[in-house]
Scaffold this active site. Structure first.
Site, PDB file in Angstrom:
ATOM      1  CG  ASP A 284      -1.785  -1.234   1.312  1.00 32.33           C
ATOM      2  OD1 ASP A 284      -2.255  -1.691   0.259  1.00 32.33           O
ATOM      3  OD2 ASP A 284      -1.938  -1.772   2.418  1.00 32.33           O
TER       4      ASP A 284
ATOM      5  N   GLY B 290       0.716   1.308  -7.384  1.00 31.78           N
ATOM      6  CA  GLY B 290      -0.221   1.361  -8.516  1.00 31.78           C
ATOM      7  C   GLY B 290      -0.125   2.691  -9.229  1.00 31.78           C
TER       8      GLY B 290
ATOM      9  CG  HIS C  72      -1.781  -2.218  -7.361  1.00 34.63           C
ATOM     10  ND1 HIS C  72      -0.784  -2.026  -6.444  1.00 34.63           N
ATOM     11  CD2 HIS C  72      -1.451  -3.306  -8.054  1.00 34.63           C
ATOM     12  CE1 HIS C  72       0.109  -2.971  -6.602  1.00 34.63           C
ATOM     13  NE2 HIS C  72      -0.275  -3.772  -7.558  1.00 34.63           N
TER      14      HIS C  72
ATOM     15  CG  ASP D 182      -0.661  14.499  -0.962  1.00 31.79           C
ATOM     16  OD1 ASP D 182       0.128  13.584  -1.225  1.00 31.79           O
ATOM     17  OD2 ASP D 182      -1.903  14.352  -0.991  1.00 31.79           O
TER      18      ASP D 182
HETATM   19  P1  GDP Z   1      -0.352   0.069  -3.786  1.00 31.74           P
HETATM   20  O1  GDP Z   1      -0.966  -1.213  -3.440  1.00 31.74           O
HETATM   21  O2  GDP Z   1       1.080   0.152  -3.395  1.00 31.74           O
HETATM   22  O3  GDP Z   1      -0.576   0.468  -5.184  1.00 31.74           O
HETATM   23  O4  GDP Z   1      -1.057   1.180  -2.895  1.00 31.74           O
HETATM   24  P2  GDP Z   1      -2.623   1.451  -2.633  1.00 31.74           P
HETATM   25  O5  GDP Z   1      -3.325   1.562  -3.892  1.00 31.74           O
HETATM   26  O6  GDP Z   1      -3.171   0.551  -1.611  1.00 31.74           O
HETATM   27  O7  GDP Z   1      -2.532   2.811  -1.834  1.00 31.74           O
HETATM   28  C1  GDP Z   1      -2.194   3.957  -2.355  1.00 31.74           C
HETATM   29  C2  GDP Z   1      -3.346   4.926  -2.139  1.00 31.74           C
HETATM   30  O8  GDP Z   1      -2.820   6.203  -2.074  1.00 31.74           O
HETATM   31  C3  GDP Z   1      -4.324   4.948  -3.289  1.00 31.74           C
HETATM   32  O9  GDP Z   1      -5.594   5.324  -2.819  1.00 31.74           O
HETATM   33  C4  GDP Z   1      -3.742   6.015  -4.200  1.00 31.74           C
HETATM   34  O10 GDP Z   1      -4.705   6.638  -5.044  1.00 31.74           O
HETATM   35  C5  GDP Z   1      -3.220   6.975  -3.197  1.00 31.74           C
HETATM   36  N1  GDP Z   1      -2.027   7.692  -3.574  1.00 31.74           N
HETATM   37  C6  GDP Z   1      -0.932   7.275  -4.267  1.00 31.74           C
HETATM   38  N2  GDP Z   1      -0.012   8.251  -4.298  1.00 31.74           N
HETATM   39  C7  GDP Z   1      -0.531   9.289  -3.601  1.00 31.74           C
HETATM   40  C8  GDP Z   1      -0.047  10.574  -3.231  1.00 31.74           C
HETATM   41  O11 GDP Z   1       1.083  10.969  -3.556  1.00 31.74           O
HETATM   42  N3  GDP Z   1      -0.866  11.359  -2.480  1.00 31.74           N
HETATM   43  C9  GDP Z   1      -2.102  10.956  -2.075  1.00 31.74           C
HETATM   44  N4  GDP Z   1      -2.829  11.772  -1.339  1.00 31.74           N
HETATM   45  N5  GDP Z   1      -2.581   9.745  -2.380  1.00 31.74           N
HETATM   46  C10 GDP Z   1      -1.808   8.939  -3.130  1.00 31.74           C
END
Ligand code: GDP
Length: 429
Positions: A12, A16, A40, A334
């Site tokens: 997380d 993604g 993701h 952020d």
């Molecule tokens: P993954 O499994 O590593 O892809 O991560 P997740 O999808 O579970 O979690 C990432 C969450 O953070 C998602 O809801 C993304 O849309 C969000 N996200 C990713 N990068 C950023 C960021 O730089 N800022 C914010 N506020 N949200 C982000």
């Protein structure tokens, strides 16, 4: 050119989003391990999507999405996922599935549930997607490869043989209904019809693509600390989450992986059980959870609230090292804009001694965080595109963490969208 996008921590981290962004300049995106147990979240022109099996490049017309041999392939979930994106206006992506990928069988999902029930309070916090029983069977050599679907007689005989063994367990250990081999065989025929259009010798395909100079992204699921060998065993996942496994799970030479982009989130979150040294609780955790990610830190697959914590330099330094990091993508920065002060975990105290090298699990259980508090920047940094335009205290937070982990932070993500990214020159690189 092969690049891997992997996680430094418990998953997380925002892989993604980073994969989706890098996919703009890639031809092929490959999932190489894991299954539909984690998700993701991707935000793009079509809306917000939670992907579980498909790689994060499926939203582009120019990319090919590949499910490698290392993946735990759940065919109904894959089909459902394809439908869920095409129903919302995304053009049908080009998808290839390795003929050597093994399939999650219906009984894997049941056995996962039954085992969690049996363990009760001592459970692993499994998402009950069948992943642990699937990988156990794969290495016990009673798994089913996609290629076997096309060999009717052999398949029938193997289904009967495997059912015999599973039924002993279902009857005597779990006291649950038995599997009917005929029914299972019929289900596999349905799987065959559904998957046939996508089946491919993925290793040969990727090797040809490399010869043609195409850009390939390997997309990891979860992060280093969930790796079966190098993670917080046994509170890990059942496949390797490391970039090195990308070579195996996709069928390419290890030396072809030239860039390893390790994604680190600006604070910590984890799901499932296991030691989490920099964990926070109560209102402090609730607020970070509410503000975290894009719409709160809740599991993309399960919706369960994630455990929250401050950034952990010890775990992240280790996480980056095991991945073989060439670049760190530092994400979700952020979100921290509301804090007056930001604690960061810089060491672990174990039996009165402070260490900065991530220990084995039995020592980890005893670790207490050594925190250093950095000043917050108290403003919204979304929309900023140049590193110099970030508030000084925010840049100080980035450079402090980079110094602690020892790997170059070359990308800073300050929002969930594709364009919310700041490229940065690191003094380490
Ligand atoms: P993954 O499994 O590593 O892809 O991560 P997740 O999808 O579970 O979690 C990432 C969450 O953070 C998602 O809801 C993304 O849309 C969000 N996200 C990713 N990068 C950023 C960021 O730089 N800022 C914010 N506020 N949200 C982000």
């Amino acid at each position: 050119m092969v690049k891997a996008v992997v996680g430094a921590n418990w998953g997380d981290e925002g892989k993604g989003k980073i994969t989706d962004m890098l996919a703009q300049q890639a031809d092929i995106i490959v999932r190489f391990q894991g299954g539909a147990n984690a998700g993701h979240t991707i935000v793009n022109n079509y809306g917000k999507f939670a992907l579980h099996t498909l790689p994060s490049g499926v939203f582009y017309g120019h990319t090919t999405s590949v499910i490698g041999n290392g993946v735990a392939l759940n065919i109904p979930v894959l089909m459902e996922e394809i439908k869920s994106i095409t129903d919302r206006g995304v053009p049908m992506p080009r998808i290839l599935v390795s003929d050597r990928a093994q399939m999650v069988m219906p009984y894997h999902i049941l056995l996962d549930q039954y085992e969690e029930e049996r363990l009760g309070g001592k459970s692993f916090g499994s998402t009950k997607s069948g992943i642990a029983p699937f990988y156990s069977d794969k290495y016990a050599k009673i798994g089913f490869q996609v290629s076997e679907l096309f060999e009717g007689e052999m398949l029938k005989e193997k289904v009967e043989r495997v059912c015999e063994q599973k039924n002993v367990m279902l009857e005597h250990m779990y006291h649950k209904p038995l599997i009917d081999p005929g029914e299972l065989f019929a289900t596999l025929q349905e799987y065959k019809n559904k998957i046939e259009p996508f089946v491919c010798d993925v290793s040969a395909y990727l090797n040809q693509a490399m010869k043609e100079g195409r850009t390939i992204l390997l997309e990891g699921q979860l992060g280093t600390l969930k790796d079966t060998d190098h993670g917080i065993y046994p509170m890990v996942t059942s496949s390797s989450t490391l970039a090195a496994y990308g070579a195996i799970g996709a069928g390419i030479p290890p030396y072809e992986i030239k860039e390893i982009i390790t994604v680190c989130k600006a604070y910590s979150s984890a799901v499932g059980a296991g030691a989490f040294v920099s964990e926070i609780f109560g209102e402090e955790a609730d607020e970070l959870r509410r503000r975290g990610g894009d719409g709160g830190e809740y599991g993309a697959t399960t919706g369960r609230p994630r455990r929250m914590g401050w950034f952990d330099c010890v775990a992240s330094k280790y996480g980056c090292r095991l991945q073989g990091t060439t670049d760190v993508a530092f994400t979700v920065l952020d979100v921290l804009g509301y804090l007056d002060e930001i604690p960061v975990c810089v060491g672990y105290e174990i039996d009165g001694e402070v260490i900065t090298d991530f220990p084995v699990t039995c020592k980890l259980e005893k670790a207490k965080p050594v925190l250093k508090t950095l000043p917050g920047w108290k403003c919204d940094i979304r929309g900023i595109r140049k590193y110099e335009d970030l508030p000084e205290k925010c840049r100080d937070y980035i450079t402090f963490i980079e110094g602690q982990i020892g790997y170059p932070i070359t990308m800073v993500s300050n929002g969930p969208g594709r364009d919310d990214i700041i490229h940065r020159k690191s003094s380490i690189k």
